[in-house]
Write an enzyme that holds these catalytic residues in place. Sequence first.
Site, short mmCIF file in Angstrom:
data_model
loop_
_atom_site.label_atom_id
_atom_site.label_comp_id
_atom_site.label_asym_id
_atom_site.label_seq_id
_atom_site.Cartn_x
_atom_site.Cartn_y
_atom_site.Cartn_z
N SER A 185 -19.03 -40.03 -65.11
CA SER A 185 -17.98 -39.53 -65.99
C SER A 185 -17.82 -40.47 -67.19
CB SER A 185 -16.69 -39.40 -65.19
OG SER A 185 -15.79 -38.57 -65.84
N ARG A 213 -1.95 -35.62 -64.68
CA ARG A 213 -2.87 -35.85 -63.57
C ARG A 213 -3.17 -34.55 -62.82
NH1 ARG A 213 -7.02 -38.81 -61.67
NH2 ARG A 213 -6.87 -39.25 -59.46
N ASP A 233 -20.13 -28.96 -61.25
CA ASP A 233 -19.36 -29.74 -62.24
C ASP A 233 -19.25 -28.92 -63.52
OD1 ASP A 233 -18.31 -31.54 -64.05
OD2 ASP A 233 -19.67 -33.17 -63.53
N HIS A 265 -16.74 -31.90 -60.38
CA HIS A 265 -17.02 -33.15 -61.08
C HIS A 265 -16.80 -34.36 -60.16
CE1 HIS A 265 -17.30 -36.03 -64.29
NE2 HIS A 265 -16.07 -36.42 -64.14
N ASP A 266 -15.85 -34.28 -59.27
CA ASP A 266 -15.56 -35.37 -58.34
C ASP A 266 -16.70 -35.70 -57.39
OD1 ASP A 266 -13.20 -36.50 -59.01
OD2 ASP A 266 -11.97 -35.48 -57.52
#
Lengths: 198, 389
Positions: free
Chosen positions: B160, B230, B326, B359-360
Site C-alpha cells: 500500500s 476509518r 484489491d 486490499h488488506d
Amino acid sequence: MKEEFNIISNLIKENTRVLDVGCGNGDLMKFLQENKTKDIRGLEISKEKVQNCLSKGLTVIEGNAESDLKQFPKSSFDYVILSQTLQAFLNPELVINELLKVGKKVIVTIPNFGYWRVRLQLLFKGTMPVTENLPHEWYNTPNLHMCTIKDFYNFCSTKNIKIFKSIALKKSRISEINESNLNYKNLDSHLGIFLIES
Amino acid sequence: MFFSHNSISKIIMNRNIDTKKIIISNPLKLDCGKEINNFPIAYETYGELNSEKSNAILVFHALTGDQYVSGKNPITNKDGWWSYAVGENKPIDTNKFFVICANVIGGCMGSYGPSTINETTGKQIGTDFPIITINDMVNAQYELIKYLKIEKLFAVVGGSMGGMQVLQFVANFPDKAKLAIPIACTSSHSAQNIAFNELGRQAIMADSKWENGFYSNYKLNPDKGLAVARMAAHITYLSEKGLQEKFGRKLQDRDSLRYGFEADFQIESYLRYQGSVFVDRFDANSYLYITRAMDYFDLSKQYKGNLSNAFKKTKTKFFVISFTSDWLYPTSENREIVIALNSIGADVGFVEIESDKGHDSFLLDVSSFLKTLGDYINSTYEVINERRI
C-alpha cells in the site's frame, strides 16, 4: 524433456539475455541458468506456476503472451524461447510476430502432429491422437492449433521468416531438418525445434 | 457507545512513547519548500545485522501502520502489523534478516508529526506542521539508514503506501537496495483513491472538536470524525465478496430488526468497532497529513510523465505483487509498474495472488502470498550472496 533442453541450450550463446515464454514451473529456466546464462526471464499465464517459479527465485511475470509481450521493447532479448506452447494460443501467428519483435532470435519447439504414430492413430483408430507427447483427449486439450514440422517450415517460408537452424527429435535421436528430408523428418520425429529470425 | 472512548489520554501518552528514536540534524528540504531539521525519527529493528551488513531489510509501513512490524506493539498490546510476514521463522525471518521499520514523518508514533510538541510553545504543532510527501518520508528514512551505517540494503519492502515508498526509495537511491518488493500499490494515486481520502479528511474536519487542527490546545479530540474516516476507509480495504461472506445480513446480538439507527447489522457493529479502536491509537491530524501525502504521490509526474525514467539508473531487482480482489490498488495499477520496468529491461517479477480479502490481503494470513514472498526473498538472498553482487 532433457534432450529438448540440451538442444535449446546448445542454440544459445553464453551470457546472453533470454526470455522463456510459457515458462511453466521454470525447469528450462533453471537448466539454462545453470548452463548458459544468468540473465533469464519468464512469462507464464498460470498463477500457481508463476508462484512456483518465484519461489525458486526465478524472475517471472504473470501474463499472457498474446497481450503482454508488447510491454517489452523491440529486440530487448537475445533469445526468446517458446517451448511446446505455440499450439495452445488463440492466435499463433500473432504470437510469433510478437516473439520476433521482442527477441533478436526466437527458438520455437513444436510437438509434431505429422509424427507417424500420431497419423496412424487417426488413420486406423479414427480418433483424435493421444500420445505420450500429446496426452490430452480432444475435449480437454489445451492445444487449439496443432501443426506439423512441415506446416511450421512452410509457415516460415510464406511469412519470410528466416530459419537459422531446424532440428528434429525422435526419442533422443537428434537430426537436422532441410528442404530435401523435410517429408521424412515430418513423418519420423515427435518434436521440431526451430531457431528463427524475422 | 462506540464513540464514548476518551482517547485524549492515550494520544498524550503517545507523545512519550518509549521507542528507539534518533534526531536528524541534517536539514531536510521538503517538497512543499519548507526545510526541517533536528527532527525525530522513531524506529524499531528486529534480528541482528550481520558482519558484512548484507542482511538488512527496510520495511515501509502503510497509512495507519507504525514501526512495530512484528512482536508486540507496546501501544496497542496487539501483534505488530505485519506479524504474519515478519518475525522469527516467518517468511521474512528475523533469525536471518535484520529488519528495520521507521514511523513515517507526519505519523504519530514518535516520528516528527503534527502531534510532536513544539518546544518553544510547549504545544502540539497541529496544522502548523508542513505538508509532507512520500518523497519526504523516504528521504527522512534514508537518514536512518545512514545513521545505522548500512551502505546497501538487501531489500526494501512495503504494501500500500509502503509500496509507494519502495518505488520512491529506489527512484531516489538507485544503488541502495538490491531488491525492491512493492506490494498492492500504485505509482500514481487514482481519482478514486483521492476521493476516498478526501471523504476521510472531510469527516475529520467536519468534527467540531477538530478546531482547525489545534484540538490538543483545548484538550479535545475529533474522534468521531476520525472514526468515520476509518470506517469509510476500512470498507475500501475489504472486498464485496469478503464482506458478504463474513457478515451478509447477519444481525448483531438480536433476533430481529429494531426499527432504529442502532447497529442492527453485524457489519455496522464491526465498522463502529474498527472506528472506535482506531481513535485510541491514531492522531487525526496525522491522518490528514498522511492521506494528503498519498494523494500527492505521482511518481511518473516526478519523472516528466514517464514512469520508466524513475528506474533508469537502478539495477535493483523488483518483485511486484497484487491481489485479485484489491479494488483500491487493483492489479492493473500494479501492472503499470511492471510494464514501466519491463520497457527499460529492468529485472522484474510479478504475480497477482488469488485472495478474496481485498486490499488488506497483504496484512492477513494469505498463505500463497506469504509463501511466495518468503520463498522469493530467501532464494534471492542465496542467489545474490552466491553471485556476490
